[in-house]
Design a protein around this motif. Sequence first.
Motif, short mmCIF file in Angstrom:
data_model
loop_
_atom_site.label_atom_id
_atom_site.label_comp_id
_atom_site.label_asym_id
_atom_site.label_seq_id
_atom_site.Cartn_x
_atom_site.Cartn_y
_atom_site.Cartn_z
N HIS A 107 0.85 -1.19 0.00
CA HIS A 107 0.00 0.00 0.00
C HIS A 107 0.89 1.24 0.00
O HIS A 107 1.77 1.38 0.86
CB HIS A 107 -0.92 0.01 1.21
N ALA A 120 1.47 5.34 0.21
CA ALA A 120 0.89 6.56 0.79
C ALA A 120 1.90 7.70 0.66
O ALA A 120 3.11 7.49 0.77
CB ALA A 120 0.52 6.34 2.25
N ARG A 138 -8.25 11.73 7.37
CA ARG A 138 -7.41 11.91 6.19
C ARG A 138 -5.93 11.62 6.42
O ARG A 138 -5.19 11.42 5.45
CB ARG A 138 -7.55 13.34 5.65
N TRP A 139 -5.50 11.63 7.67
CA TRP A 139 -4.07 11.55 7.93
C TRP A 139 -3.74 10.47 8.96
O TRP A 139 -4.53 10.18 9.86
CB TRP A 139 -3.52 12.89 8.44
N ARG A 184 -0.76 10.38 4.09
CA ARG A 184 -2.15 10.38 3.66
C ARG A 184 -2.78 9.02 3.93
O ARG A 184 -2.29 7.99 3.50
CB ARG A 184 -2.25 10.70 2.17
N TRP A 185 -3.90 9.03 4.68
CA TRP A 185 -4.59 7.79 5.02
C TRP A 185 -5.71 7.59 3.98
O TRP A 185 -6.77 8.17 4.07
CB TRP A 185 -5.18 7.87 6.42
N THR A 186 -5.44 6.75 3.00
CA THR A 186 -6.42 6.50 1.93
C THR A 186 -6.99 5.10 1.97
O THR A 186 -7.91 4.79 1.22
CB THR A 186 -5.76 6.72 0.56
N LYS A 187 -6.43 4.23 2.84
CA LYS A 187 -6.89 2.85 2.90
C LYS A 187 -6.59 2.29 4.28
O LYS A 187 -5.53 2.58 4.86
CB LYS A 187 -6.20 2.01 1.83
N ASP A 241 -3.93 4.66 -12.47
CA ASP A 241 -5.26 4.79 -11.89
C ASP A 241 -6.31 4.17 -12.82
O ASP A 241 -7.21 3.44 -12.36
CB ASP A 241 -5.57 6.27 -11.64
#
Length: 419
Positions: free
Chosen positions: A10, A12, A129-130, A144-147, A268
């Motif tokens: 993952h 980030a 978000r973080w 960045r916390w996206t998952k 993407d």
Amino acid sequence: MEPEKRARAHIARLDLDKRQSAVLDGQAHTARALWNLLHEYFTFRQGRFASLKQCDEAIRAARHEIEWMKELPAQAAQAVLKTYRQAWANFFNPDHPAKRPTFKGRFRSRMAVDIPQARDLQIKRVNRRWGAVSLPKVGRVRFRWTKDLPGLTKDAPAGRITGARLVKDAFGWQIVFRTQTTAAVLAPAHPGPVVGIDRGITVALALSDGTTREHGPWLTGGERERLRRLEKKAARRRAPGQPASHRLIRTYAQIARLRATAKRRAVDWQHQTTTELAEVFSMVVVEDLHITNMVRSAKGTIEQPGRNVAQKAGLNRAITGEGWGRTVTLLGYKTADRGGQVIKVPAPGTSITCHRCGHRDATSRNGIRFACSNPVCAWTGHADTNAAINIRNAAGTVVSGRGDLGAARSVKRQPPRAA
């Protein structure tokens, strides 16, 4: 049912200040220098390769004798040695396409620092978000916390984080978490249909069901024009045999950001498209393409110069821009997670053979139109759709498979048998 461990990654984006970014830059340059020292010591030691113990002792001695070597954390230095030894193991493996390890250049190698132990990270979610992570000799850094990461939140899958790797690209530093999740050995069988996929340039993905998956240019018209002007500016400022000036380095950085933007958009699109295909179809059949051979230069030699070199270079850029190999890689693990599989079949003849009557004639294809030259058949239609149907019908002649425990290995990548 015994659980199966699956390794995933993952990525980030890190939120660094100037001091933290400078510290990571120094660690990455030290890691590259350590690689080069290891390569010199390993390959030029009295004509014999050095052992793992000798390399480890050399690293420990260098960290005591060379002051700037201490910029790199001890665990990261050991990770460089492990990666270097693995590079040689891949080179000697007849089933692996890796080339012989070489020295890493300052401007041509990717800046990276490894954090092999997850206990040093101390990951914590700050808000929606973080998140925050501890980096050796850098301190606490937000990302960045996206998952959801396994083992940290309630909604995350069961598993744990085994380590991380810090990588720098044109947009700055990012962290790649190595995760390990547990799942059933065999996922429930996927109930979806079988599909053949033809990868192309005019049409990105043509499916045997008659549909296509296409995309527009990765850069807008203004971005392409800016990239063209920057490349011309770099060509004017480049002095053969002279070191790059600061202005030229800044121009190179601007070019790299635009190209990285195009790649991010391409990846993407590939992720979204392959996820959709993996959820719909139970078996995806693709051609076993040797892309490295397909994108070789046509320059030739001085004695035998190549022909249509500029046209071939443009074709190579188009093939590379589509990322055909990455598409199959993404499909491989996504279909396996959903109980499906990816099958590779021999590539020759799929684009010039009529799927209805089996007549093979190169003149039947004209661009994107296919018209069977067999007067009894005379089928006409989209050439890429015809190729995709041939690929689907060739699923019985398997070259390799992924997601199927009984799938055959590639016959072209098996080591030679002893006489």
